[in-house]
Design an enzyme around this catalytic site. Structure first.
Site, short mmCIF file in Angstrom:
data_model
loop_
_atom_site.label_atom_id
_atom_site.label_comp_id
_atom_site.label_asym_id
_atom_site.label_seq_id
_atom_site.Cartn_x
_atom_site.Cartn_y
_atom_site.Cartn_z
N HIS A 146 0.83 -1.20 0.00
CA HIS A 146 0.00 0.00 0.00
C HIS A 146 0.87 1.25 0.00
O HIS A 146 2.10 1.19 0.06
CB HIS A 146 -0.95 0.01 1.21
CG HIS A 146 -0.27 -0.02 2.54
ND1 HIS A 146 0.51 1.02 3.03
CD2 HIS A 146 -0.25 -0.97 3.52
CE1 HIS A 146 0.96 0.72 4.23
NE2 HIS A 146 0.53 -0.49 4.56
N CYS A 154 3.27 -4.77 6.69
CA CYS A 154 3.01 -4.67 5.24
C CYS A 154 4.26 -4.19 4.51
O CYS A 154 5.28 -3.88 5.11
CB CYS A 154 1.85 -3.71 4.99
SG CYS A 154 0.29 -4.20 5.75
#
Length: 419
Positions: A146, A154
């Site tokens: 992202h 992440c």
């Protein structure tokens, strides 16, 4: 009438934006922004189309995310490489939810995993936990690639980067690709890197990933990935009508003969390079150990003789002697020696350089002293002071050779580090 009003409003907005050197693309939804023209031109030059299939590779240690696209011949080529803004945790796979580890392994992304309304600008879920993770009891959710440059497990990119990465995936889905592969590795799985991490607790896991890594390097086609016996298997087909089951033992299976031959040849080259890397690393560590032992002997000898009140040459600066002092209880170290020990922080290479400079300075000082003490013409020189004739000193420091300062310096250096 209402439609005409809306149309007029949009045209007015477009004119206003044009006056500010902006385009209609600037007000398009962020998930629909097109790839830059430079990228499109590069794709054309490589025989790719905007909608051709895509795959991605991630390398934690290098901090890279690569985008690969299929060419007209079906083989993939890298089209873009991005510096990962942030990834959390350390090298190694994700085990449990909340460990803040970024996953490693082979993952699949489908259209439903794309998030155009992400709180992190744009995002897609990489599909953790996959079948392998589930079979091994690994837990976690919402593991993404992202934007927003913020990570808690992440792989986070800048907004500009994720805009392009998202567009690559979006266009491939528009072209008919049903899913794309994300390969996440701790590092590029070269022989040198594998040798560096051969003692890591995750080494067996990484060796398993490396098979899929090698298959892609050989074929330039994303490998077919299955899981059986709680392990990844690549480009394999179960024999005799068998099936792959993640938690069950692997059935008899086969691979294309051409792939087996190519992999065998590749593995032979890899084994040679791996063994060479091991020897190189072992030789480097051995040299460091020998240098450390030589330095320790030098310090011990110097400290004991200095403590006994003997006249000794200067010790290279920044070399401590706490061990040597403990071995010479008959006298405590001078304040200067203690201060030197407490200040010592140099790396081995710096220590050697310091020693070289000290020896060179000592020789220069001796030369200067000899010149200033030369008797004037017509005077009778006083008897020379008796040299230190201890067997240890005489055996280790040969007399300087006339006209050969370089040779003398070299011998002194060798003697300092060979005791």
């Amino acid at each position: 009438m209402t439609r005409l009003i809306k149309y007029a409003f949009l045209m007015s907005a477009a004119i206003a934006l044009t006056a500010c050197n902006e385009t209609l693309e600037d007000i398009a939804p962020k998930a629909e922004r097109q790839l830059p023209s430079r990228v499109v031109q590069t794709m054309k030059a490589k025989g790719m189309s905007k909608t051709s299939p895509v795959m991605m590779r991630i390398f934690k240690e290098e901090g890279k995310l690569e985008v690969w696209k299929a060419k007209q011949n079906g083989r993939y080529d890298v089209i873009a490489s991005y510096d990962i803004c942030k990834w959390s945790g350390q090298l190694g796979p994700k085990f449990t939810e909340g460990d803040r580890q970024a996953p490693e392994g082979f993952y699949t992304v489908r259209p439903g995993q794309m998030n155009p309304k992400s709180s992190y600008y744009l995002a897609f879920n990489i599909g953790f936990p996959n079948a392998y993770d589930q079979a091994n009891g690994r837990t976690g959710k919402h593991l993404m690639v992202h934007g927003a440059c913020s990570s808690a497990g992440c792989y986070s990119m800048t907004d500009e980067q994720i805009s392009e990465i998202y567009a690559f995936a979006r266009d491939s889905f528009k072209g008919g690709q049903r899913e794309f592969q994300v390969q996440a590795f701790p590092f590029r799985m070269t022989a040198e890197n594998m040798a560096r991490y051969r003692n890591d607790p995750n080494y067996d896991f990484w060796k398993m990933l490396k098979v899929g890594y090698d298959h892609f390097e050989l074929t330039k086609v994303p490998p077919k990935v299955d899981v059986c016996g709680k392990r990844y298997v690549f480009n394999s087909e179960p024999a005799n009508g068998g099936k792959f089951s993640p938690a069950a033992s692997c059935p008899p299976m086969s691979q294309p003969e051409s792939l087996l031959t190519a992999y065998k040849q590749h593995q032979a080259k890899y084994d040679f390079a791996f063994n060479a890397a091991l020897k190189k690393q072992s030789s480097s560590k051995q040299s460091e150990t020998i240098a450390g032992h030589s330095e320790a002997r030098l310090v011990a000898d110097w400290s004991k003789r200095r403590a006994r009140g003997e006249k000794v040459s200067r010790l290279p600066p920044n070399i401590p002697s706490p061990t040597a002092v403990a071995e010479a209880p008959e006298a405590a170290p001078t304040p200067a020696v203690a201060a030197t020990a407490s200040a010592y922080t140099a790396e081995p290479a710096s220590r050697l350089q310091t020693a070289l400079e000290a020896v060179a300075g000592e020789q220069q000082e001796e030369t200067t002293t000899a010149a200033t003490e030369t008797p004037a013409a017509g005077t009778v020189p006083s008897p020379a002071p008796r040299p230190n004739t201890s067997p240890e000193r005489t055996a280790s420091v040969p007399a300087p050779e006339a006209g050969s300062q370089g040779t003398s310096l070299r011998r002194r250096i060798q003697n300092l580090f060979s005791r």
